[in-house]
Motif scaffolding. Structure first.
Motif, PDB file in Angstrom:
ATOM      1  N   LEU A  87      30.140  29.727  39.243  1.00 13.40           N
ATOM      2  CA  LEU A  87      30.088  30.708  40.332  1.00 13.40           C
ATOM      3  C   LEU A  87      28.676  30.879  40.882  1.00 13.40           C
ATOM      4  N   GLU A  88      27.778  30.033  40.439  1.00 11.18           N
ATOM      5  CA  GLU A  88      26.406  30.094  40.938  1.00 11.18           C
ATOM      6  C   GLU A  88      26.282  29.274  42.222  1.00 11.18           C
ATOM      7  N   VAL A  89      25.704  29.880  43.248  1.00  7.57           N
ATOM      8  CA  VAL A  89      25.532  29.190  44.524  1.00  7.57           C
ATOM      9  C   VAL A  89      24.262  29.710  45.198  1.00  7.57           C
ATOM     10  N   VAL A 123      34.358  32.009  45.788  1.00  5.08           N
ATOM     11  CA  VAL A 123      34.652  32.551  44.455  1.00  5.08           C
ATOM     12  C   VAL A 123      36.157  32.550  44.185  1.00  5.08           C
ATOM     13  N   GLY A 124      36.952  32.925  45.201  1.00  4.57           N
ATOM     14  CA  GLY A 124      38.408  32.912  45.049  1.00  4.57           C
ATOM     15  C   GLY A 124      38.926  31.528  44.690  1.00  4.57           C
ATOM     16  N   LEU A 125      38.420  30.504  45.377  1.00  8.44           N
ATOM     17  CA  LEU A 125      38.823  29.120  45.088  1.00  8.44           C
ATOM     18  C   LEU A 125      38.407  28.704  43.681  1.00  8.44           C
ATOM     19  N   LYS A 126      37.174  29.042  43.299  1.00 10.74           N
ATOM     20  CA  LYS A 126      36.678  28.668  41.978  1.00 10.74           C
ATOM     21  C   LYS A 126      37.479  29.326  40.858  1.00 10.74           C
ATOM     22  N   LEU A 127      37.822  30.599  41.038  1.00  8.47           N
ATOM     23  CA  LEU A 127      38.603  31.289  40.008  1.00  8.47           C
ATOM     24  C   LEU A 127      39.974  30.643  39.836  1.00  8.47           C
ATOM     25  N   LYS A 128      40.570  30.222  40.942  1.00  8.04           N
ATOM     26  CA  LYS A 128      41.875  29.548  40.856  1.00  8.04           C
ATOM     27  C   LYS A 128      41.757  28.194  40.166  1.00  8.04           C
ATOM     28  N   GLU A 129      40.622  27.534  40.347  1.00  8.31           N
ATOM     29  CA  GLU A 129      40.400  26.246  39.676  1.00  8.31           C
ATOM     30  C   GLU A 129      40.209  26.438  38.174  1.00  8.31           C
ATOM     31  N   ILE A 130      39.428  27.450  37.812  1.00  9.80           N
ATOM     32  CA  ILE A 130      39.117  27.691  36.399  1.00  9.80           C
ATOM     33  C   ILE A 130      40.336  28.208  35.629  1.00  9.80           C
ATOM     34  N   PHE A 131      41.085  29.125  36.259  1.00 10.98           N
ATOM     35  CA  PHE A 131      42.278  29.708  35.607  1.00 10.98           C
ATOM     36  C   PHE A 131      43.527  29.178  36.321  1.00 10.98           C
ATOM     37  N   LYS A 132      43.790  27.906  36.159  1.00 11.60           N
ATOM     38  CA  LYS A 132      44.779  27.171  36.962  1.00 11.60           C
ATOM     39  C   LYS A 132      46.148  27.837  37.087  1.00 11.60           C
ATOM     40  N   ASN A 133      46.763  28.188  35.982  1.00 12.68           N
ATOM     41  CA  ASN A 133      48.139  28.702  36.020  1.00 12.68           C
ATOM     42  C   ASN A 133      48.220  30.215  35.877  1.00 12.68           C
ATOM     43  N   ALA A 167      33.695  32.413  29.931  1.00 17.51           N
ATOM     44  CA  ALA A 167      32.534  33.149  30.431  1.00 17.51           C
ATOM     45  C   ALA A 167      31.401  32.192  30.797  1.00 17.51           C
ATOM     46  N   LYS A 168      31.141  31.222  29.937  1.00 17.91           N
ATOM     47  CA  LYS A 168      30.085  30.234  30.209  1.00 17.91           C
ATOM     48  C   LYS A 168      30.407  29.423  31.464  1.00 17.91           C
ATOM     49  N   LYS A 169      31.678  29.060  31.590  1.00 15.42           N
ATOM     50  CA  LYS A 169      32.114  28.288  32.758  1.00 15.42           C
ATOM     51  C   LYS A 169      31.964  29.104  34.038  1.00 15.42           C
ATOM     52  N   LEU A 170      32.313  30.380  33.953  1.00 16.65           N
ATOM     53  CA  LEU A 170      32.199  31.263  35.120  1.00 16.65           C
ATOM     54  C   LEU A 170      30.747  31.416  35.560  1.00 16.65           C
ATOM     55  N   VAL A 171      29.857  31.669  34.596  1.00 17.21           N
ATOM     56  CA  VAL A 171      28.436  31.833  34.912  1.00 17.21           C
ATOM     57  C   VAL A 171      27.901  30.585  35.616  1.00 17.21           C
ATOM     58  N   LYS A 172      28.304  29.430  35.137  1.00 19.35           N
ATOM     59  CA  LYS A 172      27.809  28.166  35.687  1.00 19.35           C
ATOM     60  C   LYS A 172      28.422  27.843  37.045  1.00 19.35           C
ATOM     61  N   ILE A 209      51.424  39.342  52.049  1.00 28.03           N
ATOM     62  CA  ILE A 209      50.286  39.770  52.859  1.00 28.03           C
ATOM     63  C   ILE A 209      49.741  41.100  52.346  1.00 28.03           C
ATOM     64  N   LEU A 210      50.665  42.019  52.016  1.00 27.68           N
ATOM     65  CA  LEU A 210      50.252  43.336  51.535  1.00 27.68           C
ATOM     66  C   LEU A 210      49.610  43.264  50.147  1.00 27.68           C
ATOM     67  N   GLU A 211      50.002  42.255  49.359  1.00 27.25           N
ATOM     68  CA  GLU A 211      49.509  42.128  47.996  1.00 27.25           C
ATOM     69  C   GLU A 211      48.206  41.343  47.907  1.00 27.25           C
ATOM     70  N   LYS A 212      47.924  40.519  48.907  1.00 26.30           N
ATOM     71  CA  LYS A 212      46.789  39.604  48.831  1.00 26.30           C
ATOM     72  C   LYS A 212      45.542  40.145  49.523  1.00 26.30           C
ATOM     73  N   ASP A 213      44.406  39.801  48.932  1.00 23.16           N
ATOM     74  CA  ASP A 213      43.125  40.015  49.590  1.00 23.16           C
ATOM     75  C   ASP A 213      42.903  38.800  50.485  1.00 23.16           C
ATOM     76  N   LEU A 214      42.736  39.014  51.771  1.00 26.35           N
ATOM     77  CA  LEU A 214      42.732  37.917  52.731  1.00 26.35           C
ATOM     78  C   LEU A 214      41.524  36.994  52.588  1.00 26.35           C
ATOM     79  N   LEU A 215      40.373  37.510  52.178  1.00 23.14           N
ATOM     80  CA  LEU A 215      39.180  36.662  52.065  1.00 23.14           C
ATOM     81  C   LEU A 215      39.233  35.743  50.843  1.00 23.14           C
ATOM     82  N   SER A 216      39.604  36.296  49.705  1.00 27.52           N
ATOM     83  CA  SER A 216      39.592  35.508  48.459  1.00 27.52           C
ATOM     84  C   SER A 216      40.924  34.826  48.192  1.00 27.52           C
TER      85      SER A 216
END
Length: 281
Positions: free
Chosen positions: A228-230, A183-193, A221-226, A124-131
């Motif tokens: 993370l767009e909403v 964004v938090g969910l997308k980053l976990k999907e893109i950088f799986k492990n 970078a290209k994947k992130l730009v694409k 809990i102390l280490e995590k950002d609760l929103l992302s």
């Protein structure tokens, strides 16, 4: 030791030889209940060697034991053992040495629940609760720890969400919170492990990568730009990305951060929002 007390005590109680295996001479039923083995199974499968159950570094534990013997002090230690079902348990071990008999009188208590609760609090102390990513302090700490072991290329990616303030001011912080979670969910999907993902605060995120090529960085970078767009009610959120690429893995966290932040600022200054820039060193 009184047999009645030995059996009635509400935790594991043992008499162990002072040898390299802490060979069990006697133990109460609570001990066998704790570890899941019967008395016969411990004798047959482990030759009554308590050390066979220990998960942590035995040399470190034996050093503690020897210090207790030499100083004639009580041994008071916490470490992990594995029960019959291969479940890892944390135990608190209190032992008194009998010099005349050359044995230890040992009491062990299962404190797994405490360690699990502490781990939950730590998370809990280490995590950002929103992302649900690492917060800034935890991220910086983790990156610095990884850098100590890193002998290859490394990169730090900083992401800034464009138009995020407009979204917050126009539609309210609840919509802004939803974007941060997205964004938090997308980053976990893109950088799986990769666990070295974090939110720096506000609308900024960071990713640390090791043993990576410039080509792979460009693909990310290209994947992130694409991805993370909403667009929310005509407000388009996209990402501007500054990347510091250290080919030899020699830069500190502060140096990498400065390089990636400078790359990000350069894009913003020249109104190249929704783009990425890689600074190579």
């Amino acid at each position: 030791m009184s047999i009645g007390f030995f059996e009635k005590i509400g935790c594991g109680a043992l008499i162990c030889k002072n040898d390299e295996y802490s060979t069990i001479l006697e133990a109460n039923s609570e001990f066998y209940k704790m570890i899941g083995y019967t008395k016969e199974e411990m004798k047959t499968l482990h030759q009554n060697r308590f050390s066979e159950l220990v998960v942590d570094d035995l040399s470190e534990i034996l050093e503690k034991v020897n210090q207790a013997v030499d100083s004639k002090k009580r041994l008071d230690y916490e470490y992990r053992i594995k029960n019959k079902d291969n479940k890892i348990m944390w135990i608190h071990d209190v032992a008194v040495y009998d010099e005349e008999e050359n044995v230890f009188y040992v009491v062990i208590m299962d404190i797994t629940y405490r360690e699990e609760n502490l781990e939950r609090i730590y998370n809990i102390l280490e995590k950002d609760l929103l992302s649900n990513l690492l917060n800034r302090r935890a991220l910086e700490k983790k990156i610095k720890e990884q850098m100590k072991e890193n002998k290859s290329s490394q990169a730090l990616i900083i992401i800034d969400l464009d138009n995020f303030k407009i979204l917050n001011d126009t539609l309210g912080h609840q919509e802004g919170d939803r974007v941060i979670s997205f964004v938090g969910l997308k980053l976990k999907e893109i950088f799986k492990n990769n666990e070295t993902l974090g939110r720096l605060g506000g609308d900024e995120f960071a990713i640390y990568l090791e043993d990576i090529s410039k080509k792979d960085l460009e693909n990310y970078a290209k994947k992130l730009v694409k991805q993370l767009e909403v667009t929310i009610e005509d407000i388009k959120i996209h990402s501007t990305i500054g990347i510091a690429f250290d080919k030899k893995g020699i830069y500190s966290f502060e140096e990498l951060y400065k390089l990636s932040d400078t790359a990000l600022y350069s894009l913003k200054k020249n109104d190249n929002k929704g783009k990425y820039l890689i600074s190579v060193s």
